[in-house]
Scaffold this active site. Structure first.
Site, PDB file in Angstrom:
ATOM      1  CB  THR A 184      46.997  61.994  30.011  1.00 50.87           C
ATOM      2  OG1 THR A 184      48.343  61.927  30.437  1.00 50.87           O
ATOM      3  CG2 THR A 184      46.951  62.586  28.610  1.00 50.87           C
ATOM      4  N   GLY A 198      56.495  63.061  27.788  1.00 47.76           N
ATOM      5  CA  GLY A 198      55.903  61.750  27.545  1.00 47.76           C
ATOM      6  C   GLY A 198      55.351  61.690  26.134  1.00 47.76           C
ATOM      7  CG  ASP A 199      51.892  59.299  25.677  1.00 46.39           C
ATOM      8  OD1 ASP A 199      52.116  59.825  26.789  1.00 46.39           O
ATOM      9  OD2 ASP A 199      50.820  58.725  25.414  1.00 46.39           O
ATOM     10  NE  ARG A 207      57.279  52.768  31.607  1.00 50.23           N
ATOM     11  CZ  ARG A 207      58.237  53.687  31.621  1.00 50.23           C
ATOM     12  NH1 ARG A 207      57.982  54.938  31.963  1.00 50.23           N
ATOM     13  NH2 ARG A 207      59.465  53.380  31.282  1.00 50.23           N
TER      14      ARG A 207
HETATM   15  N1  ASP Z   1      50.865  59.636  29.222  1.00 50.31           N
HETATM   16  C1  ASP Z   1      51.257  60.649  30.144  1.00 50.31           C
HETATM   17  C2  ASP Z   1      52.743  60.815  30.121  1.00 50.31           C
HETATM   18  O1  ASP Z   1      53.450  59.839  29.963  1.00 50.31           O
HETATM   19  C3  ASP Z   1      50.837  60.435  31.545  1.00 50.31           C
HETATM   20  C4  ASP Z   1      49.525  59.749  31.784  1.00 50.31           C
HETATM   21  O2  ASP Z   1      48.767  59.521  30.897  1.00 50.31           O
HETATM   22  O3  ASP Z   1      49.226  59.418  32.910  1.00 50.31           O
HETATM   23  O4  ASP Z   1      53.196  61.914  30.325  1.00 50.31           O
END
Ligand code: ASP
Length: 321
Positions: free
Chosen positions: A175, A205-206, A228
Site C-alpha cells: 500500500t 481493507g483499511d 493487515r
Molecule cells: N493495508 C492494505 C489492505 O489491508 C494492504 C497493505 O498495506 O499491504 O488492503
C-alpha cells in the site's frame, strides 16, 4: 516545550519515494498539500514494479485487480474514498473527485467505476504479466471475469490465504501512504492499494476507510497505515494516532499506543512477521513511523532537502517480548 514548525514536508511508506519528486516540486512552487499528496500517490500507482498499488497490483482470487484509495484534507476534514475499483489506474484521483464534487465520502465497485467514467477517467488494463503470474502461482487456473467461478472459489480462497500467510510481505502485500504538510501549514493524507493479494472480490481493507487507514486533521496531525488492514479497521488505527495526539501524547507515544492497541486483537491471520505499519505527522510537521517489524523503514523529505531520507521505523512488536 517548543516545537520546530516544519512546512513543506512529505512523509510516506518506503515505496512512496517514487512519488516524492513530483510532490516536492508542487510544494516548492507553493502548491497545496492535497495536490502534492495526490501527485505522489499517482506516481506509485503508475509504478509497474510495485505489486501492491495501482497497475501491477496483485489481483483478487479471481485474477482481477481491485483498487482502493482514500484522501483526507486536514483543513476541513473533507474526505473521499473508493473501494474495489476495477480498470481505473488512478483510484486516488477518483477518491479526490468523490471528496470534491459529491455529498458522499466513499463509493465502491460498479458505482465508483460509473462515477469515474462520468468524470472522464480513462480505463486501462491493470493486470500485468508479472502480477498474473504471481496469482497463477498461488491460486492457479485462468484469470477470468466469469462470476460462476464464485461457486467453488471459497475452497480456492482458503487455500490461497493459507499459502499467502507463508509468503513474504513484499510479494503479497503493499500500500502506499503519503502525508504532506504544505508551506501554508496545511496537512493532507493519501493512501492507495491493490489490497490483500488474492483477496475475496469486494473485500475492502483499511486503506479506503477514513479513520482506519487514513486520517488527517490540521489541528493535531495525520496518520496512515499499511499492513493487515483488518487490524487497522478493528482498532481504527489512523484515527487513534490522531486522537492520542489530540489528548497530548507526543508523536512517538501516540504511535506506540496505537500499535500497542493491536495487541488486544485475537487474530489467527496475524502470524506474519511484518503485520502492521503506521506513518504519522504531528501538527508541527514532525514525522515518525512505526512497525511490527524491526526492519521496516519509511521515507521523508522537506522542500530544502535534495532527495528523500530513508529512516528505520519505531519497532513495536505485535506480541510482548
Ligand atoms: N493495508 C492494505 C489492505 O489491508 C494492504 C497493505 O498495506 O499491504 O488492503
Amino acid at each position: 516545550m517548543s516545537h520546530q514548525d516544519i512546512r513543506g514536508v512529505i512523509v510516506g511508506s518506503a515505496n512512496a519515494r517514487v512519488g516524492f519528486p513530483a510532490a516536492i516540486e508542487i510544494l516548492r512552487a507553493g502548491g497545496s498539500a492535497i495536490d502534492a499528496a495526490v501527485a505522489a500517490v499517482r506516481a506509485v500507482e503508475d509504478d509497474l514494479d510495485d505489486q501492491g498499488v495501482g497497475t501491477g497490483g496483485i489481483p483478487n482470487i479471481l485474477g482481477q485487480v481491485e483498487l482502493d484509495a482514500s484522501i483526507m484534507d486536514g483543513r476541513t476534514l473533507a474526505a473521499g474514498a473508493v473501494g474495489a475499483v476495477k480498470r481505473y489506474p488512478h483510484p486516488i484521483e477518483i477518491a479526490r473527485k468523490v471528496m470534491e464534487v459529491t455529498p458522499h465520502v466513499m463509493l465502491v465497485g460498479e458505482g465508483a467505476e460509473l462515477f469515474a467514467r462520468y468524470h472522464g477517467f480513462e480505463p486501462a488494463d491493470l493486470l500485468t504479466p508479472e502480477a498474473e503470474q504471481a496469482w497463477r502461482a498461488v491460486v492457479g487456473g485462468e484469470a477470468t471475469t466469469r462470476s460462476s467461478v464464485y461457486e467453488d472459489s471459497y475452497q480456492l480462497y482458503m487455500q490461497a490465504v493459507k499459502d499467502w500467510v507463508k509468503l513474504l510481505h513484499k510479494e503479497i502485500f503493499g500500500t502506499t501512504n503519503v502525508i504532506v504538510r504544505d508551506l501554508n501549514g496545511d496537512i493532507a493524507c493519501a493512501v492507495s492499494t491493490s489490497g490483500w493479494g488474492f483477496k475475496w472480490p469486494g473485500r475492502l481493507g483499511d486503506s479506503p476507510i477514513i479513520g482506519a487507514g487514513n486520517y488527517a486533521d490540521n489541528r493535531y496531525g495525520a496518520a496512515a497505515c499499511t499492513g493487515r488492514g483488518e487490524m487497522a479497521i478493528r482498532c481504527a488505527s489512523a484515527h487513534s494516532v490522531v486522537m492520542y495526539l489530540r489528548h497530548g501524547l507526543s508523536l512517538e507515544e501516540a504511535l506506540r499506543q496505537a500499535m500497542l492497541d493491536l495487541r488486544q486483537l485475537d487474530d489467527p491471520f496475524a502470524e506474519r512477521h511484518n503485520v502492521m505499519n503506521i506513518v504519522a505527522m504531528d501538527r508541527h510537521g514532525q514525522v515518525l513511523a512505526a512497525s511490527t517489524s524491526s526492519e521496516a523503514t519509511y521515507v521523508v523529505q522537506t522542500v530544502e532537502m535534495e532527495t528523500y531520507e530513508e529512516r528505520p521505523r519505531l519497532h513495536v512488536p505485535l506480541h510482548e517480548v
